[in-house]
Design an enzyme around this catalytic site. Structure first.
Site, PDB file in Angstrom:
ATOM      1  N   ASP A 125     -30.188 -18.307 -15.525  1.00  0.00           N
ATOM      2  CA  ASP A 125     -31.589 -18.242 -15.089  1.00  0.00           C
ATOM      3  C   ASP A 125     -32.292 -16.933 -15.460  1.00  0.00           C
ATOM      4  O   ASP A 125     -33.504 -16.894 -15.562  1.00  0.00           O
ATOM      5  CB  ASP A 125     -31.680 -18.446 -13.564  1.00  0.00           C
ATOM      6  CG  ASP A 125     -30.725 -17.533 -12.783  1.00  0.00           C
ATOM      7  OD1 ASP A 125     -30.091 -16.668 -13.397  1.00  0.00           O
ATOM      8  OD2 ASP A 125     -30.609 -17.701 -11.554  1.00  0.00           O
ATOM      9  N   ARG A 152     -26.246  -5.696  -9.573  1.00  0.00           N
ATOM     10  CA  ARG A 152     -25.743  -5.509 -10.943  1.00  0.00           C
ATOM     11  C   ARG A 152     -24.686  -4.409 -10.993  1.00  0.00           C
ATOM     12  O   ARG A 152     -24.954  -3.249 -10.717  1.00  0.00           O
ATOM     13  CB  ARG A 152     -26.892  -5.254 -11.915  1.00  0.00           C
ATOM     14  CG  ARG A 152     -27.599  -3.941 -11.760  1.00  0.00           C
ATOM     15  CD  ARG A 152     -28.855  -3.885 -12.614  1.00  0.00           C
ATOM     16  NE  ARG A 152     -29.853  -4.821 -12.086  1.00  0.00           N
ATOM     17  CZ  ARG A 152     -31.165  -4.646 -12.144  1.00  0.00           C
ATOM     18  NH1 ARG A 152     -31.666  -3.589 -12.741  1.00  0.00           N
ATOM     19  NH2 ARG A 152     -31.990  -5.529 -11.629  1.00  0.00           N
TER      20      ARG A 152
END
Ligand code: MIC
Ligand code: SF4
Length: 645
Positions: free
Chosen positions: A64, A540
């Site tokens: 995505d 992340r």
């Protein structure tokens, strides 16, 4: 003593430990999902564990984020993810199927489950009554390889909701903006927010999911709602009524803290640049010119929200100086607005329809121009995240966004004469899972295909007993992972190539950082000095792996955000905290710091003495590490630790 929902779910998944705030616990996990930008690393790391098949009941690999295909990198990564999912036993959600959190809520999330996702907005699934936690890729990989998930038990905060929202212009987004206004971006660190009280009934599952999604911006571990008749309605409409179970806190449940919100008292709110907690009522800043409006993302993409947006745009026109971008969160929502005509209303008004993906939220296209004002129904407005550090991003509810696209200025929607169709929840969604590929029964013939963008995961050596390293940068409070490891269309495609992406560490703050770090690496390495809540924002792990690759040995800060701290440890970087905040003021970039007896300190009380050899003084730092975390640091991180075992 009665139990709250968090205790009930945790206790039913407890592998070891005690559910007391501050105690280390290990949990059994029902689902793990990844998204592409963090998923390439997660699946490479899973492969590196040498496990054949995922060992959790459900694993899903979504695509995505990295959707713009301007060269080979992103499509190659997509193919790697698809083949790895088939080989290792995960569902694959094809590019175009939607944003991981929205699709997961629609098709997989279940009340009472525990799930992990390699994305900080995984708590979106808390809207359905699931404990869903954002983690780094390596934590996801090791859990998929069969290890339990280990964390320190957070405090549980009850957010007691009363009253009803003053619809249509006050929405669930205003509930979470109000919490951010009160508590700030570090107000939720070490906490889980459990919603309760009579006001819960006023909110449907997707509205609840907006609130739990943006609970990530509080720094919270996760947020969760009860599972009630509204949850059952949603699951039934998704053809999954059999996944419903009731979930509620006992009458005499206890909480570590209680916060009260009267929904009836809320008004339309807006977060100003450049932080989601910089919240004011829209009316206070009405009149400012708007250049861009973005509606959708994983925060506000439900069918109901999109339909309402369309009804505002119907028969109207986007202002001449505004660019309106809409990214519906899932194929399900997209197909439904296409079939009911809402999409036509959006197009007719002048909206620029984007695919179901993160898009402008992460600077994957749709960056605003220089000095421009962008109004978004998204969850983060950190400076530069949109792809332009000279733009001003505001966050508000999707209906207010639609109104501003038409008026062309910041507008309190209550002051217009725009009428809006009553918002109703569908009794049946369109169910078409043709973009969700289940793993094959027999994966033996599946070949994992790695394009040239995919490089090995670097592995750190075990910790040394003495660290002598240079202070490379000194930062303020609330440094985000977007500051450390920027996103955007240029950098995101390098997520599977650590040597290449490491060139961008701190790029928007200090474009010379990577060069200096590589130089310092030759002489023993680098140290980062940070303020409060260092590493807030995303999950992340590149914000830890890339600094590790550049030779960063330690971050010394006043405090850390949860996921980033875990990622630092997973990659063998010491997360140290100043004992005395005054010491921070005496340190400057360029100073050489020596930390002696590192292993001893790790094995004993976690107190370290640091000598600033440049300025000639000593100061104390500490690392509040669990036994396992100490072992990880000593081994050089989680991957070497798992391998050694
Ligand atoms: C974000 O919203 O910041 C992201 C991009 O979704 C990140 C994940 C990533 O950096 O890949 C997140 O929220 O964890
Ligand atoms: Fe994607 Fe934005 Fe949601 Fe992150 S916050 S998952 S970038 S839509």
């Amino acid at each position: 003593m009665g139990k709250n929902i968090v205790q009930k779910i945790f206790e039913s998944h407890l592998v070891s430990g005690e559910c007391k705030p501050g105690s280390p616990i290990a949990l059994r996990v029902d689902e793990v999902y990844t998204q592409d930008a963090t998923g390439t690393m997660a699946w490479l790391q899973f492969e590196a564990t040498g496990t054949d098949r995922v060992k959790v009941p459900l694993a899903v690999s979504y695509v995505d984020h990295n959707m713009i295909q301007s060269n080979f990198r992103n499509p190659d990564d997509h193919l790697f993810l698809q083949t790895a999912a088939a080989r290792f036993g995960a569902y694959f959600s094809r590019p175009g199927n939607g944003i991981c959190h929205q699709v997961n809520l629609e098709r997989f999330a279940r009340p009472g489950w525990i799930g992990l996702g390699t994305d900080s907005h995984t708590p979106t699934n808390g809207g359905i009554g699931m404990i869903a936690i954002g983690v780094g890729g390596l934590d996801a990989a090791t859990v998929m390889a069969g290890m339990p998930y280990e964390i320190v038990m957070p405090k549980v905060v009850l957010v007691r909701l009363a009253g009803k929202l003053q619809r249509p212009w006050v929405t669930a987004m205003d509930v979470i903006l109000e919490l951010l206004r009160r508590l700030t971006v570090k107000g939720g660190v070490g906490k889980i927010f459990e919603y309760g009280g009579p006001g819960v009934e006023d909110l449907n599952v997707t509205e609840r999911a907006t609130i739990t999604n943006m609970g990530a911006e509080l720094g919270a571990t996760t947020s969760v709602f009860p599972s009630d008749e509204r949850t059952r309605h949603f699951l039934k409409a998704q053809g999954r009524e059999d996944h419903w179970v009731e979930l509620k806190a006992d009458e005499d449940a206890e909480y570590d803290e209680i916060i009260e919100i009267d929904l009836s008292s809320l008004e339309p709110l807006i977060a100003q640049p450049h932080s989601p907690d910089n919240v004011v009522p829209i009316r206070e800043i009405a009149g400012k010119k708007v250049h861009q409006v973005c509606i959708g993302s994983c925060t506000n993409s439900s069918y109901q929200a999109m339909k309402a947006v369309a009804s505002i745009l119907r028969g109207r026109k986007v202002a001449d100086h505004v660019s309106l971008h809409i990214n519906p969160g899932s194929k399900q929502v997209y197909e439904m607005i296409a079939r009911d005509g809402s999409l036509s209303d959006m197009i007719a008004a002048g909206a620029r329809m984007l695919e179901s993906s993160c898009g402008p939220c992460i600077g994957m296209g749709g960056s605003p121009g220089t000095g421009q004002v962008s109004i978004r129904s998204y969850n983060r407005n950190f400076q530069g995240r949109c792809g332009n550090k000279n733009a001003y991003v505001y966050l508000t509810n999707p209906l207010a966004c639609a109104v501003m696209a038409v008026t062309g200025e910041i507008t309190d929607p209550r002051t217009t004469n725009i009428e809006i169709e009553p918002l109703t929840e569908p009794d049946m969604f369109i169910i078409n899972d043709n973009m969700l590929i289940p793993p094959p029964e027999d994966p033996s013939s599946v070949e994992i295909i790695k394009g040239p963008n995919i490089k090995e995961v670097p592995i750190k050596d075990p910790v040394t007993d003495e660290i002598t390293a240079e202070v490379l940068i000194k930062l303020g409070d609330n440094i985000t992972t977007d500051d450390i490891m920027p996103a955007g269309a240029q950098v995101l495609p390098l997520r599977s190539n650590i040597p290449a992406i490491s060139e961008y560490v701190f790029h928007n703050i200090d474009s010379d950082f990577a060069r200096r770090a590589k130089e310092a690496r030759q002489r023993g390495g680098g140290i980062i000095i940070g303020g409060e809540n260092y590493g807030q924002g995303s999950s992340r792990e590149h914000a830890a792996i890339a600094p590790m690759y550049l030779g960063i040995k330690a971050v010394i800060a006043l405090s850390f955000a949860r996921i980033h701290r875990a990622n630092l440890i997973n990659f063998g970087i010491l997360p140290l905290r100043f004992r005395n905040s005054e010491d921070m003021k005496k340190i400057d970039p360029g100073d050489i710091l020596t930390i002696k007896n590192v292993k001893d300190a790790l094995q004993s009380d976690g107190e370290f003495t640091v000598v600033n050899t440049t300025k000639g003084f000593e100061f104390k730092v500490f690392a509040d590490l669990s036994q396992r975390e100490k072992e990880l640091i000593i081994a050089g991180g989680l991957l070497p630790y798992v391998r050694n075992r």
